[in-house]
Write an enzyme that holds these catalytic residues in place. Structure first.
Site, mmCIF file in Angstrom:
data_model
loop_
_atom_site.group_PDB
_atom_site.id
_atom_site.type_symbol
_atom_site.label_atom_id
_atom_site.label_comp_id
_atom_site.label_asym_id
_atom_site.label_seq_id
_atom_site.Cartn_x
_atom_site.Cartn_y
_atom_site.Cartn_z
ATOM 1 C CB SER A 11 68.027 42.101 65.617
ATOM 2 O OG SER A 11 69.195 41.424 66.048
ATOM 3 C CG HIS A 36 68.063 43.453 61.404
ATOM 4 N ND1 HIS A 36 68.344 44.522 60.577
ATOM 5 C CD2 HIS A 36 69.185 43.269 62.159
ATOM 6 C CE1 HIS A 36 69.575 44.957 60.811
ATOM 7 N NE2 HIS A 36 70.113 44.207 61.766
ATOM 8 C CG ASP A 38 72.227 41.638 63.496
ATOM 9 O OD1 ASP A 38 72.431 42.683 62.858
ATOM 10 O OD2 ASP A 38 71.324 41.524 64.344
ATOM 11 C CG MET A 40 77.872 39.482 63.316
ATOM 12 S SD MET A 40 77.969 39.735 65.083
ATOM 13 C CE MET A 40 76.434 40.609 65.374
ATOM 14 C CG HIS A 69 73.330 44.525 59.809
ATOM 15 N ND1 HIS A 69 73.222 45.036 61.084
ATOM 16 C CD2 HIS A 69 74.349 45.203 59.222
ATOM 17 C CE1 HIS A 69 74.149 45.965 61.257
ATOM 18 N NE2 HIS A 69 74.851 46.079 60.147
ATOM 19 C CG MET A 71 77.697 43.955 61.036
ATOM 20 S SD MET A 71 77.001 43.798 62.681
ATOM 21 C CE MET A 71 75.586 42.798 62.324
ATOM 22 C CG MET A 143 75.530 50.347 62.404
ATOM 23 S SD MET A 143 74.478 48.927 62.669
ATOM 24 C CE MET A 143 75.024 48.346 64.274
ATOM 25 C CG ASP A 182 70.960 47.469 63.858
ATOM 26 O OD1 ASP A 182 70.515 47.045 64.940
ATOM 27 O OD2 ASP A 182 71.665 46.770 63.089
#
Ligand code: DX5
Ligand code: ZN
Length: 231
Positions: A11, A36, A38, A40, A69, A71, A143, A182
Site C-alpha cells: 500500500s 493496493h 487506498d 479515501m 480499497h 474507503m 481491517m 490490511d
C-alpha cells in the site's frame, strides 16, 4: 499449513509521492504480487487520497494487478472510472452500505466493469454481517486497524475474524478464497497473520518507511513469509 500462495500487496500511502513511479517499479522488481491503492473520499474516512489519475499513473508503472480499497461513502459512483484507470479488484466497505441488497448492487456493478469484487470490514463489523455474500465475491479484506491512516499497530484481537473466515470458507469448499489482512502487518507479526489464514498481506509502512529501501523491505517480508511457512 496453508496451500494457497501468500501474496504481498504494497500500500503506497506512506510512499514518497515525488518518486511515485520508481517506488512502484522498485516493489514490482522486488517480486510483490499486487498493488493496493487506498482511495479515501474525506467522508467515509477523514483523509482524501488518490484520484483516478493517480491510479492510472500507478498502472502505467507496473504490470501487476491493481486493487483499489474504496474507503468511500458511495462506492458505486467510482467503480467504472477506477476500472478504466486500471483497477482489476475493487474492495468496498460493508459499513458504507450496511444492507446486503446494496452490497449486491455494488458487486454487480464491479462484475459488469470486468473487475473482481471484494468486501472490506472495519474493526467493529462482525463477520456474520457479510457471510451471505461469500458466494458472490472473491475476497474479503479484514481491517486490523481503524481505516484511514497507515502506520498504525495491528490489533491482534481482530485476527480471530480471519481464523473464523478461513474456517468457514474451507467448510464451503472454497480453498482459494482470498482473505486479505490490511493494517499493521510487519515482519514480526507475519507468522500470526498467515497462521490465522490470511493469504494476502497488505504492507504499507513495512515497505515504505525511512529505515530501509522498499526493495530491501520486500526481501525481508519474503524471508519472513518463507520462515513462517517452514515452521
Ligand atoms: C488504511 C489502509 C491501509 C494502510 C496500511 O486505511 O487501508 O492499506 O495503508 O498501512 P500499514 O501497513 O502501515 O498499516
Ligand atoms: Zn487499505
Amino acid at each position: 499449513m496453508p496451500q494457497q500462495k501468500i501474496e504481498i500487496a504494497p500500500s503506497i500511502l506512506t510512499a514518497d509521492f515525488g518518486a511515485l513511479r520508481s517506488q512502484i517499479e522498485e516493489v514490482t522488481a522486488a517480486g510483490v504480487n499486487r498493488i493496493h491503492l487506498d482511495i479515501m473520499d474525506g467522508h467515509f474516512v477523514p483523509p482524501l487520497s488518490f484520484s483516478t489519475e493517480v491510479v492510472a499513473a500507478v498502472a502505467s508503472a507496473t504490470d501487476l494487478p491493481i486493487e483499489v480499497h474504496l474507503m468511500v461513502e458511495k462506492p458505486i459512483e467510482y467503480i467504472q472510472s477506477f476500472s478504466e484507470a486500471g483497477a482489476s479488484t475493487h474492495i468496498f466497505h460493508f459499513e458504507a452500505l450496511q444492507s446486503l441488497d446494496s452490497c449486491k448492487e455494488v458487486i454487480q456493478e464491479i462484475k459488469s466493469s470486468n473487475s473482481s469484487p471484494a468486501i472490506a470490514i472495519s474493526p467493529n463489523t462482525h463477520i456474520d454481517s457479510i457471510l451471505e455474500l461469500i458466494g458472490d465475491i472473491e475476497q474479503i479484506t479484514v481491517m486490523t486497524i481503524q481505516p484511514g491512516w497507515g502506520g498504525q499497530k495491528l490489533r491482534t484481537e481482530l485476527l480471530s475474524k480471519i481464523i473464523n473466515l478461513r474456517k468457514i470458507t474451507s467448510e464451503m469448499n472454497l480453498p482459494n478464497f482470498n482473505i486479505e489482512i490490511d493494517g499493521g502487518v510487519k515482519i514480526d507479526n507475519i507468522k500470526q497473520c498467515i497462521s490465522a489464514g490470511a493469504n494476502i498481506l497488505v504492507a504499507g509502512s513495512a515497505i515504505y518507511n525511512n529505515e530501509m529501501t522498499p526493495s530491501n523491505a520486500v526481501k525481508e517480508l519474503h524471508l519472513a513469509i518463507k520462515n513462517s511457512l517452514e515452521k
